[in-house]
Design an enzyme around this catalytic site. Structure first.
Site, PDB file in Angstrom:
ATOM      1  N   LYS A   1      -7.488  -5.977  -5.214  1.00  0.00           N
ATOM      2  CA  LYS A   1      -6.305  -5.529  -5.945  1.00  0.00           C
ATOM      3  C   LYS A   1      -5.122  -6.348  -5.469  1.00  0.00           C
ATOM      4  O   LYS A   1      -4.930  -6.520  -4.269  1.00  0.00           O
ATOM      5  CB  LYS A   1      -6.037  -4.041  -5.732  1.00  0.00           C
ATOM      6  CG  LYS A   1      -4.751  -3.592  -6.460  1.00  0.00           C
ATOM      7  CD  LYS A   1      -4.642  -2.098  -6.655  1.00  0.00           C
ATOM      8  CE  LYS A   1      -4.059  -1.421  -5.438  1.00  0.00           C
ATOM      9  NZ  LYS A   1      -3.638  -0.027  -5.750  1.00  0.00           N
TER      10      LYS A   1
ATOM     11  N   ARG B   1      -6.464   6.685  -8.986  1.00  0.00           N
ATOM     12  CA  ARG B   1      -7.203   6.810  -7.727  1.00  0.00           C
ATOM     13  C   ARG B   1      -6.362   7.480  -6.649  1.00  0.00           C
ATOM     14  O   ARG B   1      -6.894   8.127  -5.749  1.00  0.00           O
ATOM     15  CB  ARG B   1      -7.783   5.468  -7.282  1.00  0.00           C
ATOM     16  CG  ARG B   1      -6.830   4.325  -6.968  1.00  0.00           C
ATOM     17  CD  ARG B   1      -6.160   4.457  -5.621  1.00  0.00           C
ATOM     18  NE  ARG B   1      -5.802   3.167  -5.045  1.00  0.00           N
ATOM     19  CZ  ARG B   1      -4.814   3.009  -4.168  1.00  0.00           C
ATOM     20  NH1 ARG B   1      -4.036   4.024  -3.827  1.00  0.00           N
ATOM     21  NH2 ARG B   1      -4.571   1.809  -3.659  1.00  0.00           N
TER      22      ARG B   1
ATOM     23  N   ASP C   1      13.580  15.679  -7.649  1.00  0.00           N
ATOM     24  CA  ASP C   1      13.756  14.230  -7.506  1.00  0.00           C
ATOM     25  C   ASP C   1      15.226  13.981  -7.179  1.00  0.00           C
ATOM     26  O   ASP C   1      16.101  14.656  -7.716  1.00  0.00           O
ATOM     27  CB  ASP C   1      13.360  13.497  -8.801  1.00  0.00           C
ATOM     28  CG  ASP C   1      13.136  12.000  -8.581  1.00  0.00           C
ATOM     29  OD1 ASP C   1      11.980  11.549  -8.721  1.00  0.00           O
ATOM     30  OD2 ASP C   1      14.112  11.290  -8.249  1.00  0.00           O
ATOM     31  N   VAL C   2      15.480  12.999  -6.322  1.00  0.00           N
ATOM     32  CA  VAL C   2      16.882  12.685  -6.001  1.00  0.00           C
ATOM     33  C   VAL C   2      17.629  12.205  -7.246  1.00  0.00           C
ATOM     34  O   VAL C   2      18.844  12.301  -7.310  1.00  0.00           O
ATOM     35  CB  VAL C   2      17.004  11.624  -4.877  1.00  0.00           C
ATOM     36  CG1 VAL C   2      16.611  12.229  -3.536  1.00  0.00           C
ATOM     37  CG2 VAL C   2      16.176  10.389  -5.186  1.00  0.00           C
TER      38      VAL C   2
ATOM     39  N   GLY D   1       3.722   8.650  -0.510  1.00  0.00           N
ATOM     40  CA  GLY D   1       4.737   7.613  -0.707  1.00  0.00           C
ATOM     41  C   GLY D   1       4.688   6.472   0.293  1.00  0.00           C
ATOM     42  O   GLY D   1       5.245   5.410   0.055  1.00  0.00           O
TER      43      GLY D   1
ATOM     44  N   ASP E   1       4.065   3.278   2.102  1.00  0.00           N
ATOM     45  CA  ASP E   1       3.455   2.001   1.759  1.00  0.00           C
ATOM     46  C   ASP E   1       4.169   0.831   2.413  1.00  0.00           C
ATOM     47  O   ASP E   1       3.873  -0.319   2.131  1.00  0.00           O
ATOM     48  CB  ASP E   1       3.406   1.814   0.241  1.00  0.00           C
ATOM     49  CG  ASP E   1       4.703   2.244  -0.427  1.00  0.00           C
ATOM     50  OD1 ASP E   1       5.738   2.245   0.241  1.00  0.00           O
ATOM     51  OD2 ASP E   1       4.677   2.581  -1.615  1.00  0.00           O
TER      52      ASP E   1
ATOM     53  N   LYS F   1       8.661   3.291   6.508  1.00  0.00           N
ATOM     54  CA  LYS F   1       8.846   4.313   5.476  1.00  0.00           C
ATOM     55  C   LYS F   1       7.962   5.522   5.782  1.00  0.00           C
ATOM     56  O   LYS F   1       6.744   5.391   5.866  1.00  0.00           O
ATOM     57  CB  LYS F   1       8.486   3.741   4.099  1.00  0.00           C
ATOM     58  CG  LYS F   1       8.672   4.746   2.951  1.00  0.00           C
ATOM     59  CD  LYS F   1       8.313   4.130   1.603  1.00  0.00           C
ATOM     60  CE  LYS F   1       8.288   5.186   0.501  1.00  0.00           C
ATOM     61  NZ  LYS F   1       7.752   4.686  -0.776  1.00  0.00           N
TER      62      LYS F   1
END
Lengths: 369, 369
Positions: A79, A123, A172-173, A236, A238, A242
């Site tokens: 990928k 996935r 959500d922000v 989240g 990645d 973070k």
């Protein structure tokens, strides 16, 4: 095996597959096949390289990565994926743009290619469903969604395949993203309500965090008002730096990384020492009973996304393409001439020459790069 | 920039380009553009990751590798390449099978894809021509070829663009490969003779080694009977342990690696200490005058092949595709719907729905994977 051409499942083909097979079947197959792959996971039969890539500058941080996996010296799935949180607003494009490619290991031939935007979302949802089915309360009814982007759509979809989800509380922000979420998941017939993070913590049995929070700007969850049995799918992560969850919450939870080597670099596990990290997703699947008591307590699936998931969803979509009878062949590699002459095919003037047996010539050509 | 579709230069398109532009022009452009890129090479503007990959088992050793390069945060070129020396005999396929892809860094969108079999041969030839033009005698007339596979075709082609080559003396451990070589390079109008390695050493001004010798089974050249001014392009190195030249010859030669970090792992430089290694190809190009005296002495271009070459040849072919007006658009990525809804496009029933403005649908579909 066709060693001459490459099968492309275009987005048009993908749409035909979805029409024929249905999203639920695609999700169910992905969940089942990924579960089966995790259950028998034999490290010697599958080689996964930790993903590597370029860190991208510009207005937002981002990465461009390649995620390779080789299955038993037979097939390699690669990928190539970008994470660019500025894409939706700046370009009207998804945050995650990807393509999945499958190669025959014995020759290096590119067998097939398909979109990775849909596949990645599918996935990532499937992985959360597998972890949640083991770690969350079986009667979970209320799902909390923090971060209402593309991944949040498949998180909820996947959970509805494993639980009788009645209600989703979403935050959500960017309020517009939370407001538009109900329409995007309307096919699930779940009651969707915009909520505060405090309301989500107070009421949700399962919480999915799928944010583009900047490195060092988390957590996105307080973790103080959650239910005793809450299960969190933190999808989240990645990027190095973070993280989405507070340290105190991680420390009192069973934290299960999808791919430990990667989670230590990019996932919630960055915040933890080796002794604070629970079983991997594969260990969890292989030893379900051992972790069943954790359903009553706080648990976290630290989902960084890894190549085994991409291999499985790619196989599922290619199998469906085969069954539905769709796919577009392209004549990509210059493999038509004598193998030791890179010029023979391109110099040939006669399309009917003896080694040029390719009758799948592309019919349409347009100018311009 | 088209952020919806991907331009594929198929092998049919490639043939149209060759018919319109000619192989000589393609080679000349690759040589010129690679020379220009090496001459101004600004390390800060271009990021190259050393190639990485899977080592493949089976009857012959081999590798499956990815070679990424990012140019100025704008475009990323990724070559995915296999080296499988068993391909010609076992599958009638080239030893090197590859595809080159170009991504827009700001979004991650796959802009273009093309065959890497032709492109790799072209750029490997071009690199040898650049090194030879600086290090070999300008009046070189006789070229020796050791290893008469696909790469040997473009080695001789490239050298004819830089020298008045009159004669090629060629050797291969498989006599049939040496025997068929003359026909494969007949378009060059060079006198090709099958020869022994001793005859090649004795008579050649420039020698190209492009073999599939197994790791640890070299050297392929004695290096004792060569001319004083011989220049060797050693292009076969692509695996740890695989080398083509004897140590004593390397030690008395100026050895110039294309990409030092990689040559130390995979090239002739594996055999050398840091003090025995000469300038890189970029340093050579940037300081031609400093190395001019070496034309009278033995020199080696240690060509492992690196991503800058792939980026340049990819740009050359895409530019030609643009000028000739060929290329095939495919609708690969699922980027058509609202950016935060991975299901919107695949669920849409109406091809004319407002955000579905894609009118480049692929016209032909065939069943089967």
């Amino acid at each position: 095996v066709d060693r001459i051409d490459t099968l492309v499942v275009t987005r048009h083909d993908l749409r035909r597959i979805v029409r024929a097979v249905g999203l639920n079947t695609l999700m169910d197959h992905t969940i089942e096949n990924l579960h089966a792959a995790l259950a028998v996971r034999d490290e010697s039969a599958t080689t996964i390289k930790p993903r590597d890539g370029f860190h991208l500058a510009g207005q937002e941080p981002g990465v461009f990565e390649w995620m390779p996996i080789m299955k038993g010296d037979q097939r390699i799935t690669l990928k190539v994926v970008s994470y660019r949180p500025g894409n939706p607003v700046r370009f009207g494009m998804p945050t995650i743009v990807a393509t999945n490619s499958v190669y025959e290991a014995s020759t290096g031939h590119l067998l097939a290619m398909l979109d990775g935007v849909f596949a990645t979302a599918l996935r990532t949802g499937a992985a959360s469903a597998i972890a949640s089915r083991i770690l969350a309360m079986p009667d979970s009814r209320t799902v909390g969604i923090i971060g209402c982007g593309a991944q949040a759509v498949t998180q909820l979809h996947a959970l509805t395949r494993a639980f009788e989800v009645e209600r989703a509380l979403v935050f959500d922000v960017r309020p517009a993203n939370a407001a538009s979420y109900a329409a995007r998941v309307s096919f699930l017939e779940v009651d969707v309500q915009v909520a505060t993070i405090a309301e989500i913590e107070e009421q949700a049995d399962i919480i999915c965090t799928a944010t583009s929070v900047d490195a060092g700007r988390g957590p996105v969850l307080a973790g103080t008002g959650v239910r005793d049995w809450v299960h969190v799918n933190a999808v989240g992560s990645d990027l190095p730096g973070k993280t989405e969850l507070p340290l105190h919450f991680l420390q009192r939870s069973l934290v299960c990384p999808d791919f430990p080597a990667q989670a230590l670099v990019e996932g919630e596990c960055q915040q933890l020492g080796p002794d604070d990290i629970g079983p991997s997703l594969a260990e969890l699947v292989q030893n379900e009973d051992r972790y069943r008591d954790w359903r009553q307590r706080a648990t976290v699936f630290d989902s960084t996304g890894f190549a085994l998931e991409d291999q499985i969803v790619t196989e599922v979509i290619l199998q469906c393409a085969h069954e539905v009878g769709v796919g577009t062949r392209i004549s990509l590699e210059n493999v038509m001439g004598p193998p030791m002459d890179p010029y023979a095919y391109v110099l040939s003037l006669d399309d009917s020459n003896p080694w040029c047996t390719d009758h799948t010539a592309s019919p349409r050509h347009s100018a311009g790069v």
